[in-house]
Design a protein around this motif. Structure first.
Motif, PDB file in Angstrom:
ATOM      1  N   GLY A  31     -36.284  34.004 -18.794  1.00  0.00           N
ATOM      2  CA  GLY A  31     -37.207  34.640 -17.869  1.00  0.00           C
ATOM      3  C   GLY A  31     -36.561  35.315 -16.676  1.00  0.00           C
ATOM      4  O   GLY A  31     -37.268  35.789 -15.783  1.00  0.00           O
ATOM      5  N   LEU A  32     -35.229  35.395 -16.653  1.00  0.00           N
ATOM      6  CA  LEU A  32     -34.533  36.003 -15.512  1.00  0.00           C
ATOM      7  C   LEU A  32     -33.916  37.330 -15.917  1.00  0.00           C
ATOM      8  O   LEU A  32     -33.094  37.389 -16.840  1.00  0.00           O
ATOM      9  CB  LEU A  32     -33.442  35.073 -14.984  1.00  0.00           C
ATOM     10  N   HIS A  33     -34.298  38.395 -15.223  1.00  0.00           N
ATOM     11  CA  HIS A  33     -33.643  39.691 -15.392  1.00  0.00           C
ATOM     12  C   HIS A  33     -32.419  39.666 -14.468  1.00  0.00           C
ATOM     13  O   HIS A  33     -32.432  40.161 -13.344  1.00  0.00           O
ATOM     14  CB  HIS A  33     -34.597  40.815 -15.000  1.00  0.00           C
ATOM     15  N   HIS A  92     -11.402  29.229  -4.008  1.00  0.00           N
ATOM     16  CA  HIS A  92     -12.795  28.794  -4.038  1.00  0.00           C
ATOM     17  C   HIS A  92     -13.538  29.498  -5.170  1.00  0.00           C
ATOM     18  O   HIS A  92     -13.057  30.482  -5.724  1.00  0.00           O
ATOM     19  CB  HIS A  92     -13.481  29.059  -2.687  1.00  0.00           C
ATOM     20  N   PHE A  93     -14.698  28.954  -5.497  1.00  0.00           N
ATOM     21  CA  PHE A  93     -15.575  29.593  -6.471  1.00  0.00           C
ATOM     22  C   PHE A  93     -16.605  30.457  -5.752  1.00  0.00           C
ATOM     23  O   PHE A  93     -17.128  30.074  -4.706  1.00  0.00           O
ATOM     24  CB  PHE A  93     -16.358  28.538  -7.276  1.00  0.00           C
ATOM     25  N   SER A  94     -16.889  31.612  -6.330  1.00  0.00           N
ATOM     26  CA  SER A  94     -18.095  32.338  -5.972  1.00  0.00           C
ATOM     27  C   SER A  94     -19.115  31.969  -7.044  1.00  0.00           C
ATOM     28  O   SER A  94     -19.034  32.424  -8.177  1.00  0.00           O
ATOM     29  CB  SER A  94     -17.858  33.852  -5.956  1.00  0.00           C
ATOM     30  N   ALA A  95     -20.053  31.095  -6.672  1.00  0.00           N
ATOM     31  CA  ALA A  95     -21.099  30.640  -7.589  1.00  0.00           C
ATOM     32  C   ALA A  95     -22.390  31.308  -7.161  1.00  0.00           C
ATOM     33  O   ALA A  95     -22.883  31.057  -6.060  1.00  0.00           O
ATOM     34  CB  ALA A  95     -21.232  29.122  -7.543  1.00  0.00           C
ATOM     35  N   GLY A  96     -22.934  32.185  -7.997  1.00  0.00           N
ATOM     36  CA  GLY A  96     -24.087  32.945  -7.562  1.00  0.00           C
ATOM     37  C   GLY A  96     -25.070  33.222  -8.675  1.00  0.00           C
ATOM     38  O   GLY A  96     -24.820  32.922  -9.855  1.00  0.00           O
ATOM     39  N   ILE A  97     -26.183  33.787  -8.287  1.00  0.00           N
ATOM     40  CA  ILE A  97     -27.221  34.178  -9.233  1.00  0.00           C
ATOM     41  C   ILE A  97     -27.866  35.440  -8.713  1.00  0.00           C
ATOM     42  O   ILE A  97     -28.019  35.617  -7.496  1.00  0.00           O
ATOM     43  CB  ILE A  97     -28.261  33.047  -9.405  1.00  0.00           C
ATOM     44  N   CYS A  98     -28.221  36.345  -9.592  1.00  0.00           N
ATOM     45  CA  CYS A  98     -28.901  37.563  -9.189  1.00  0.00           C
ATOM     46  C   CYS A  98     -30.108  37.785 -10.079  1.00  0.00           C
ATOM     47  O   CYS A  98     -30.107  37.407 -11.259  1.00  0.00           O
ATOM     48  CB  CYS A  98     -27.969  38.779  -9.229  1.00  0.00           C
ATOM     49  N   GLY A  99     -31.125  38.355  -9.510  1.00  0.00           N
ATOM     50  CA  GLY A  99     -32.339  38.648 -10.258  1.00  0.00           C
ATOM     51  C   GLY A  99     -33.048  39.819  -9.629  1.00  0.00           C
ATOM     52  O   GLY A  99     -32.853  40.132  -8.449  1.00  0.00           O
ATOM     53  N   ARG A 100     -33.854  40.479 -10.394  1.00  0.00           N
ATOM     54  CA  ARG A 100     -34.588  41.642  -9.914  1.00  0.00           C
ATOM     55  C   ARG A 100     -35.440  41.262  -8.709  1.00  0.00           C
ATOM     56  O   ARG A 100     -36.148  40.257  -8.724  1.00  0.00           O
ATOM     57  CB  ARG A 100     -35.442  42.207 -11.045  1.00  0.00           C
ATOM     58  N   MET A 101     -35.357  42.080  -7.670  1.00  0.00           N
ATOM     59  CA  MET A 101     -36.045  41.787  -6.421  1.00  0.00           C
ATOM     60  C   MET A 101     -37.555  41.721  -6.618  1.00  0.00           C
ATOM     61  O   MET A 101     -38.247  40.922  -5.989  1.00  0.00           O
ATOM     62  CB  MET A 101     -35.685  42.850  -5.377  1.00  0.00           C
ATOM     63  N   LYS A 102     -38.070  42.562  -7.486  1.00  0.00           N
ATOM     64  CA  LYS A 102     -39.501  42.582  -7.752  1.00  0.00           C
ATOM     65  C   LYS A 102     -39.846  41.440  -8.697  1.00  0.00           C
ATOM     66  O   LYS A 102     -39.610  41.508  -9.888  1.00  0.00           O
ATOM     67  CB  LYS A 102     -39.906  43.924  -8.365  1.00  0.00           C
ATOM     68  N   TYR A 146     -32.101  42.189 -21.269  1.00  0.00           N
ATOM     69  CA  TYR A 146     -32.481  40.886 -20.734  1.00  0.00           C
ATOM     70  C   TYR A 146     -33.706  40.270 -21.398  1.00  0.00           C
ATOM     71  O   TYR A 146     -33.858  39.042 -21.377  1.00  0.00           O
ATOM     72  CB  TYR A 146     -32.704  40.984 -19.223  1.00  0.00           C
ATOM     73  N   SER A 147     -34.583  41.074 -21.987  1.00  0.00           N
ATOM     74  CA  SER A 147     -35.811  40.492 -22.533  1.00  0.00           C
ATOM     75  C   SER A 147     -36.173  41.013 -23.924  1.00  0.00           C
ATOM     76  O   SER A 147     -37.227  40.661 -24.445  1.00  0.00           O
ATOM     77  CB  SER A 147     -36.983  40.748 -21.578  1.00  0.00           C
ATOM     78  N   GLY A 148     -35.314  41.812 -24.529  1.00  0.00           N
ATOM     79  CA  GLY A 148     -35.624  42.379 -25.834  1.00  0.00           C
ATOM     80  C   GLY A 148     -35.121  41.527 -26.989  1.00  0.00           C
ATOM     81  O   GLY A 148     -34.456  40.493 -26.799  1.00  0.00           O
ATOM     82  N   ASP A 149     -35.456  41.966 -28.204  1.00  0.00           N
ATOM     83  CA  ASP A 149     -35.037  41.285 -29.430  1.00  0.00           C
ATOM     84  C   ASP A 149     -34.072  42.164 -30.219  1.00  0.00           C
ATOM     85  O   ASP A 149     -34.139  43.399 -30.149  1.00  0.00           O
ATOM     86  CB  ASP A 149     -36.254  40.968 -30.304  1.00  0.00           C
TER      87      ASP A 149
END
Length: 408
Positions: free
Chosen positions: A185-187, A198-208, A321-324
């Motif tokens: 469910g995450l774009h 150090h680690f850069s541990a992050g997450i990104c997702g569509r703002m909308k 991200y969401s297709g088959d």
């Protein structure tokens, strides 16, 4: 137009590299940034494509972490680890920005730790104001990121569909493998990129559709899976451009006496979030246009060089991200085929190196698909069973499982 005095607002990779190229050629350059070298929330990875184009990034004596191993994790939890044939250099942005700013100073640019609060003028007559005073310039370059307040003075306002939210932590420690996890469910995606200390541990997702709080919760819930915690961790959050096709085609990034480069212009891959290569390349092309006394050629150069690739990424991002594909989700199949097919792993290595472009990706996959399918079926059907050897299972059963039976 022959701009002699050029003001650059923003000291990140795009602004600093433009300053290097222009000052080295004898132009008077004023580079403004209120922070100068600072730690920006991003992975900090430079692909082999970038390192080959600008060898000083490979050869400079600055801290970086060379990564040759990668792990991908599908939404189902399926994992695949594979070795890259061309390592990625992961910089802290403090180190990368510092390197480029030092080169700008050495080239003769005047680097000012000041915040520009207003710009007035047009054509070849600009006045820039900071808390310390006023400055005049023949040409203005905006390179201060995706949401800098001066951008709206030059180009159209953009809606949330054109941005991604990135949140994360800097966590002490390091290891020799970069990890990328896709979540249901995450774009967007979660990353664990090890830097030198150090680690850069992050997450990104569509703002909308995704809030900063929600992304932070999902990241924190995932950290134990990677053996990481929040002790001595530092939180970060940032807005990244992720332009739609329409915006890439219609939003102005240059005009009479001004231009944008890097994130300020929206030059970021909408699938991977990769922006460093495009920041440096747009700065290089802008400097080329200005040094030729033809700033109007800048958008032409960009459209000839990399803008079509960004448009292709924006066009297929939703499907990625969401297709088959092949009877399952694109993300699940990508991880599965990387694990099962040597031919598909080669394709993934080229994507990570930055040398596989979207323009011919479909053709390459189509041409390789029979070999990929064969390797996948052989890898799946013939399962190792200890020292006794290999035990076959039903080929038809596995063709159905992978959605390949009607496509082989």
């Amino acid at each position: 137009m022959d701009p002699k005095r050029i003001a650059i607002i923003g000291g990140g990779p795009a602004g600093a590299f433009a300053a290097v190229e222009l000052a080295r050629a004898g132009r008077e350059v004023l580079l403004f940034d209120e922070k100068l070298a600072w730690e920006k929330p991003c992975g900090g990875g430079l692909t082999d494509k970038a390192l080959a184009r600008w060898p000083f990034l490979r050869d400079s004596q600055v801290e970086r972490n060379w990564i040759s191993d990668c792990e991908l994790i599908a939404p189902s939890g399926r994992r695949v680890a594979f070795r890259l044939d061309r390592p990625i250099a992961i910089f802290s942005r403090l180190a990368l920005n510092g390197l480029l700013l030092d080169r700008a100073r050495q080239a003769g640019a005047r680097v000012l730790r000041e915040r520009i609060t207003s710009i007035e003028g047009s054509g070849s007559d600009w006045n820039l104001r900071s808390s310390s005073g006023d400055y005049r310039a023949d040409f203005v370059v905006l390179a201060a990121g995706a949401r800098n307040p001066l951008r709206g003075q030059f180009s159209q306002a953009l809606g949330p569909e054109n941005f991604m939210v990135a949140v994360g932590f800097y966590i002490p420690g390091t290891r020799p493998v970069a990890q990328v996890k896709f979540l249901k469910g995450l774009h967007g995606y979660l990353w664990i990129f090890p830097r030198s200390d150090h680690f850069s541990a992050g997450i990104c997702g569509r703002m909308k559709g995704k809030s900063t709080a929600e992304l932070r919760r999902r990241l924190e819930d995932s950290l134990p899976e990677f053996g990481l915690g929040l002790e001595d961790a530092r939180f970060y959050a940032h807005i990244l451009p992720s332009y739609t096709v329409k915006t890439l085609q219609n939003a102005a990034f240059s005009g009479d006496g001004w231009a944008m480069a890097g994130d300020a212009a929206g030059f970021v891959d909408a699938i991977t979030g990769e922006g460093l290569y495009y920041a440096l390349r747009s700065a290089e092309l802008l400097a080329q246009a200005l040094l030729a006394n033809a700033p109007e050629s800048y958008p032409v150069l960009v459209k000839q060089d990399f803008l079509p690739e960004l448009e292709r990424a924006a066009r297929i991002a939703d499907r990625f991200y969401s297709g088959d594909w092949l009877g399952g989700s694109v993300l699940e199949r990508m991880v599965q085929l990387t694990a099962r097919s040597a031919r598909f792993r080669d394709l993934m290595r080229d994507l990570f190196a930055g040398t596989q472009e979207y323009s011919d990706l479909r053709q390459r996959v189509r041409q390789s698909l029979p070999r990929i399918v064969t390797e996948t079926l052989v890898s799946t059907v013939w399962r190792p069973r200890g020292p006794a050897g290999l035990v076959p299972s039903s080929p038809d059963k596995h063709k159905e499982k992978f959605g390949l039976r009607a496509r082989v």
